[in-house]
Write a protein that holds these residues in place. Sequence first.
Motif, PDB file in Angstrom:
ATOM      1  N   ASN A 187      91.273  54.755  38.072  1.00 17.99           N
ATOM      2  CA  ASN A 187      92.704  54.974  38.273  1.00 17.99           C
ATOM      3  C   ASN A 187      93.379  55.329  36.958  1.00 17.99           C
ATOM      4  O   ASN A 187      94.257  56.173  36.909  1.00 17.99           O
ATOM      5  CB  ASN A 187      93.348  53.741  38.901  1.00 17.99           C
ATOM      6  N   SER A 188      92.949  54.687  35.879  1.00 16.45           N
ATOM      7  CA  SER A 188      93.514  54.979  34.569  1.00 16.45           C
ATOM      8  C   SER A 188      93.105  56.382  34.116  1.00 16.45           C
ATOM      9  O   SER A 188      93.895  57.104  33.529  1.00 16.45           O
ATOM     10  CB  SER A 188      93.069  53.905  33.590  1.00 16.45           C
ATOM     11  N   TYR A 189      91.862  56.778  34.393  1.00 16.99           N
ATOM     12  CA  TYR A 189      91.413  58.141  34.053  1.00 16.99           C
ATOM     13  C   TYR A 189      92.200  59.170  34.858  1.00 16.99           C
ATOM     14  O   TYR A 189      92.544  60.226  34.348  1.00 16.99           O
ATOM     15  CB  TYR A 189      89.922  58.305  34.311  1.00 16.99           C
ATOM     16  N   THR A 195      95.532  59.508  33.191  1.00 18.53           N
ATOM     17  CA  THR A 195      95.383  60.194  31.909  1.00 18.53           C
ATOM     18  C   THR A 195      95.169  61.687  32.113  1.00 18.53           C
ATOM     19  O   THR A 195      95.784  62.509  31.429  1.00 18.53           O
ATOM     20  CB  THR A 195      94.201  59.601  31.117  1.00 18.53           C
ATOM     21  N   CYS A 196      94.305  62.048  33.044  1.00 20.30           N
ATOM     22  CA  CYS A 196      94.002  63.467  33.263  1.00 20.30           C
ATOM     23  C   CYS A 196      95.177  64.218  33.887  1.00 20.30           C
ATOM     24  O   CYS A 196      95.298  65.419  33.708  1.00 20.30           O
ATOM     25  CB  CYS A 196      92.745  63.619  34.108  1.00 20.30           C
ATOM     26  N   ARG A 197      96.051  63.511  34.620  1.00 22.43           N
ATOM     27  CA  ARG A 197      97.247  64.168  35.160  1.00 22.43           C
ATOM     28  C   ARG A 197      98.197  64.580  34.037  1.00 22.43           C
ATOM     29  O   ARG A 197      98.911  65.565  34.154  1.00 22.43           O
ATOM     30  CB  ARG A 197      97.967  63.245  36.135  1.00 22.43           C
ATOM     31  N   SER A 198      98.205  63.810  32.945  1.00 23.09           N
ATOM     32  CA  SER A 198      99.154  64.105  31.875  1.00 23.09           C
ATOM     33  C   SER A 198      98.525  64.797  30.665  1.00 23.09           C
ATOM     34  O   SER A 198      99.197  64.998  29.663  1.00 23.09           O
ATOM     35  CB  SER A 198      99.850  62.812  31.433  1.00 23.09           C
ATOM     36  N   HIS A 245      80.288  63.155  43.008  1.00 19.77           N
ATOM     37  CA  HIS A 245      79.262  62.115  42.928  1.00 19.77           C
ATOM     38  C   HIS A 245      79.819  60.705  42.963  1.00 19.77           C
ATOM     39  O   HIS A 245      79.065  59.752  43.015  1.00 19.77           O
ATOM     40  CB  HIS A 245      78.432  62.310  41.649  1.00 19.77           C
ATOM     41  N   GLY A 246      81.141  60.558  42.907  1.00 25.58           N
ATOM     42  CA  GLY A 246      81.772  59.241  42.912  1.00 25.58           C
ATOM     43  C   GLY A 246      81.818  58.654  41.514  1.00 25.58           C
ATOM     44  O   GLY A 246      80.921  58.869  40.710  1.00 25.58           O
ATOM     45  N   TRP A 247      82.871  57.931  41.221  1.00 25.57           N
ATOM     46  CA  TRP A 247      83.011  57.306  39.910  1.00 25.57           C
ATOM     47  C   TRP A 247      83.283  55.832  40.080  1.00 25.57           C
ATOM     48  O   TRP A 247      84.178  55.432  40.821  1.00 25.57           O
ATOM     49  CB  TRP A 247      84.154  57.938  39.119  1.00 25.57           C
ATOM     50  N   ASN A 248      82.490  55.018  39.424  1.00 28.85           N
ATOM     51  CA  ASN A 248      82.714  53.580  39.353  1.00 28.85           C
ATOM     52  C   ASN A 248      82.013  53.057  38.114  1.00 28.85           C
ATOM     53  O   ASN A 248      81.439  53.834  37.348  1.00 28.85           O
ATOM     54  CB  ASN A 248      82.243  52.873  40.638  1.00 28.85           C
ATOM     55  N   SER A 249      82.039  51.767  37.900  1.00 30.61           N
ATOM     56  CA  SER A 249      81.443  51.209  36.683  1.00 30.61           C
ATOM     57  C   SER A 249      79.931  51.409  36.652  1.00 30.61           C
ATOM     58  O   SER A 249      79.344  51.558  35.585  1.00 30.61           O
ATOM     59  CB  SER A 249      81.797  49.734  36.541  1.00 30.61           C
ATOM     60  N   PRO A 301      91.053  48.197  47.770  1.00 32.40           N
ATOM     61  CA  PRO A 301      90.125  49.137  47.168  1.00 32.40           C
ATOM     62  C   PRO A 301      90.253  50.514  47.789  1.00 32.40           C
ATOM     63  O   PRO A 301      90.306  50.650  49.004  1.00 32.40           O
ATOM     64  CB  PRO A 301      88.757  48.520  47.441  1.00 32.40           C
ATOM     65  N   ALA A 302      90.308  51.530  46.946  1.00 35.36           N
ATOM     66  CA  ALA A 302      90.296  52.913  47.407  1.00 35.36           C
ATOM     67  C   ALA A 302      88.851  53.366  47.430  1.00 35.36           C
ATOM     68  O   ALA A 302      88.008  52.804  46.759  1.00 35.36           O
ATOM     69  CB  ALA A 302      91.118  53.775  46.458  1.00 35.36           C
ATOM     70  N   SER A 303      88.569  54.385  48.182  1.00 33.31           N
ATOM     71  CA  SER A 303      87.189  54.825  48.279  1.00 33.31           C
ATOM     72  C   SER A 303      87.066  56.307  47.985  1.00 33.31           C
ATOM     73  O   SER A 303      87.875  57.109  48.408  1.00 33.31           O
ATOM     74  CB  SER A 303      86.677  54.530  49.677  1.00 33.31           C
ATOM     75  N   VAL A 304      86.048  56.646  47.202  1.00 34.60           N
ATOM     76  CA  VAL A 304      85.723  58.036  46.898  1.00 34.60           C
ATOM     77  C   VAL A 304      84.241  58.203  47.174  1.00 34.60           C
ATOM     78  O   VAL A 304      83.420  57.552  46.552  1.00 34.60           O
ATOM     79  CB  VAL A 304      86.010  58.367  45.415  1.00 34.60           C
ATOM     80  N   SER A 305      83.907  59.049  48.104  1.00 34.60           N
ATOM     81  CA  SER A 305      82.512  59.299  48.453  1.00 34.60           C
ATOM     82  C   SER A 305      81.758  58.005  48.737  1.00 34.60           C
ATOM     83  O   SER A 305      80.625  57.844  48.341  1.00 34.60           O
ATOM     84  CB  SER A 305      81.812  60.068  47.332  1.00 34.60           C
TER      85      SER A 305
END
Length: 162
Positions: free
Chosen positions: A46-48, A51-54, A94-98, A33-37
Amino acid sequence: MLHKTAAKTALAATAALSALLIPAAGSASAATPASVSGSTVTARANSYDATCRSHSRTYVLKKYYRRVPVGPPSYYTLRCGTSTWGWKHIKARHGWNSTMDRKISAAIGTGSPNGRGGYSTYLNQCPRVEKFRTILGTPAGRGDLLTAYNVDRPAAVGAARC
């Protein structure tokens, strides 16, 4: 000769054991698991990211629907955005998760207008206490999600009592 056979057997057993202990690259236990905030990043995050990189900052990642009394539901979009608005902003600040995704969906879907150009959810108590807020309107469009976050401050002093 017996010593060489025992060494070969021990080596083979060690290799077999390590193959059982080390997960395969595609297995669920191999993912770290990676962690953001402090929040775990989901596969969708990860998919977003990919997508946003391309795609450009105005690319629509998701639509959130709001139920209206008459007619078809209206919708608001989550775009890739930048560091100051949209998905990139929400993820970084703010962090992104489900859970964040579900809170946004609930606030937009059935929440109350918050006076900040968005919708909020409230605790079921009196006086009402705001728990989660969305703000709409970005440089890309009025119906776009600018930001979304937990509201962690207490109710205003002098708030109306029930």
